[in-house]
Scaffold this active site. Structure first.
Site, PDB file in Angstrom:
ATOM      1  CE  LYS A  13      -2.304  -0.940   3.857  1.00 50.97           C
ATOM      2  NZ  LYS A  13      -1.709  -2.217   4.289  1.00 50.97           N
ATOM      3  NE  ARG A  88      -3.673  -1.113  10.334  1.00 52.00           N
ATOM      4  CZ  ARG A  88      -2.625  -0.547   9.730  1.00 52.00           C
ATOM      5  NH1 ARG A  88      -2.665   0.715   9.414  1.00 52.00           N
ATOM      6  NH2 ARG A  88      -1.561  -1.275   9.450  1.00 52.00           N
ATOM      7  NE  ARG A 127       8.278  -3.971   4.703  1.00 48.39           N
ATOM      8  CZ  ARG A 127       6.987  -3.653   4.750  1.00 48.39           C
ATOM      9  NH1 ARG A 127       6.338  -3.326   3.657  1.00 48.39           N
ATOM     10  NH2 ARG A 127       6.326  -3.702   5.888  1.00 48.39           N
ATOM     11  NE  ARG A 139       7.067  -0.456  10.160  1.00 50.33           N
ATOM     12  CZ  ARG A 139       5.941  -0.476   9.477  1.00 50.33           C
ATOM     13  NH1 ARG A 139       5.878   0.043   8.283  1.00 50.33           N
ATOM     14  NH2 ARG A 139       4.875  -1.027  10.006  1.00 50.33           N
ATOM     15  NE  ARG A 150       2.564  -4.498  11.106  1.00 54.07           N
ATOM     16  CZ  ARG A 150       3.506  -4.325  10.175  1.00 54.07           C
ATOM     17  NH1 ARG A 150       4.685  -4.929  10.288  1.00 54.07           N
ATOM     18  NH2 ARG A 150       3.280  -3.558   9.143  1.00 54.07           N
TER      19      ARG A 150
HETATM   20  P1  AMP Z   1       1.380   0.600   9.070  1.00 53.08           P
HETATM   21  O1  AMP Z   1       2.586   1.433   8.846  1.00 53.08           O
HETATM   22  O2  AMP Z   1       0.167   1.095   8.310  1.00 53.08           O
HETATM   23  O3  AMP Z   1       1.617  -0.866   8.864  1.00 53.08           O
HETATM   24  O4  AMP Z   1       0.980   0.772  10.606  1.00 53.08           O
HETATM   25  C1  AMP Z   1       1.871   0.391  11.639  1.00 53.08           C
HETATM   26  C2  AMP Z   1       1.119   0.285  12.950  1.00 53.08           C
HETATM   27  O5  AMP Z   1       0.547   1.563  13.281  1.00 53.08           O
HETATM   28  C3  AMP Z   1      -0.058  -0.670  12.954  1.00 53.08           C
HETATM   29  O6  AMP Z   1       0.334  -2.005  13.164  1.00 53.08           O
HETATM   30  C4  AMP Z   1      -0.893  -0.109  14.093  1.00 53.08           C
HETATM   31  O7  AMP Z   1      -0.316  -0.440  15.348  1.00 53.08           O
HETATM   32  C5  AMP Z   1      -0.713   1.395  13.917  1.00 53.08           C
HETATM   33  N1  AMP Z   1      -1.743   1.944  13.020  1.00 53.08           N
HETATM   34  C6  AMP Z   1      -1.543   2.531  11.811  1.00 53.08           C
HETATM   35  N2  AMP Z   1      -2.707   2.934  11.281  1.00 53.08           N
HETATM   36  C7  AMP Z   1      -3.674   2.588  12.161  1.00 53.08           C
HETATM   37  C8  AMP Z   1      -5.086   2.694  12.171  1.00 53.08           C
HETATM   38  N3  AMP Z   1      -5.756   3.254  11.142  1.00 53.08           N
HETATM   39  N4  AMP Z   1      -5.760   2.227  13.259  1.00 53.08           N
HETATM   40  C9  AMP Z   1      -5.113   1.673  14.284  1.00 53.08           C
HETATM   41  N5  AMP Z   1      -3.780   1.507  14.337  1.00 53.08           N
HETATM   42  C10 AMP Z   1      -3.058   1.969  13.295  1.00 53.08           C
END
Ligand code: AMP
Length: 203
Positions: A13, A88, A127, A139, A150
């Site tokens: 994404k 989400r 990655r 990360r 996740r």
């Molecule tokens: P991402 O970079 O989108 O994979 O997000 C990394 C982490 O940030 C996720 O595993 C969640 O812990 C938190 N996070 C990001 N976006 C959201 C969201 N819309 N709702 C809840 N947690 C989020």
């Protein structure tokens, strides 16, 4: 143009959202990036989010909804934006619709990146290895154990949003397993059909 890029973590994404930003000049809104920036800046939100993110769980709805609500009025969002990692949960999807309604705007397409989840763990491991090879930090939530959590959060809390968007006839399915350019071409086809009024072909 308001787009939602939808799919499990590591579906690609972020890569596609970045490209859409560069190609169409729409803002790229990643709640994950914004939360990581809050952590780096040592803010209150960042402190609260860090433990949750490191555990691979979802940050509370009110926190991320607040972040998005603050962001979409910025000047660079006037032309449109692509949401990456938001919504989400169903509550987030409904909050998004409510906040856009108030501004006489709405989500155009929800682009569902269909991927083989069994292959995602290998992608995450790759990655992490690439980042390490470049001497970059990995990360903390990109370890195989946390990635599993996740993925579970996606399947249990995020995928259940899909019927809501199906009810709105907004889902456009694409094959997310293709190379980056192939995925990008599928997204471009959806957007160009929208301009020529053929987008119902993708319903
Ligand atoms: P991402 O970079 O989108 O994979 O997000 C990394 C982490 O940030 C996720 O595993 C969640 O812990 C938190 N996070 C990001 N976006 C959201 C969201 N819309 N709702 C809840 N947690 C989020």
């Amino acid at each position: 143009m308001i787009l939602v890029l939808f799919g499990p973590p590591a579906a690609g994404k972020g890569t596609q959202a970045k490209r859409l930003h560069e190609k169409y000049g729409i803002a790229h809104l990643s709640t994950g990036d914004m939360l990581r920036a809050a952590i780096a800046a040592g803010t209150e939100v960042g402190r609260k989010a860090k433990t949750i993110m490191d555990a691979g769980a979802l940050v509370p709805d009110d926190v991320v909804v607040g972040i998005i609500a603050d962001r979409i009025d910025d000047k660079d969002c006037a032309k449109g934006f692509v949401l990456d990692g938001f919504p989400r949960t169903l509550a987030q999807a409904k909050a998004l619709d409510a906040m856009l309604d108030g501004k006489k705007r709405s989500v155009g397409h929800v682009i569902l990146m269909e991927v083989d989840q069994a292959k995602l763990t290998a992608r995450v491991e790759g990655r992490a290895a690439d980042a390490r090879a470049r001497g970059e930090e990995v990360r903390p939530d990109d370890t195989p154990e946390t990635f599993k959590k996740r993925l579970k959060a996606y399947n249990e809390q995020t995928a259940p949003i899909l019927p809501y968007y199906e009810g709105q006839e907004k889902i456009r399915r694409i094959d997310g397993m293709q190379p980056i350019e192939g995925v990008a071409a599928q997204i471009d086809a959806i957007l160009s059909d929208e301009k020529s009024g053929k987008s119902r072909a993708y319903l």
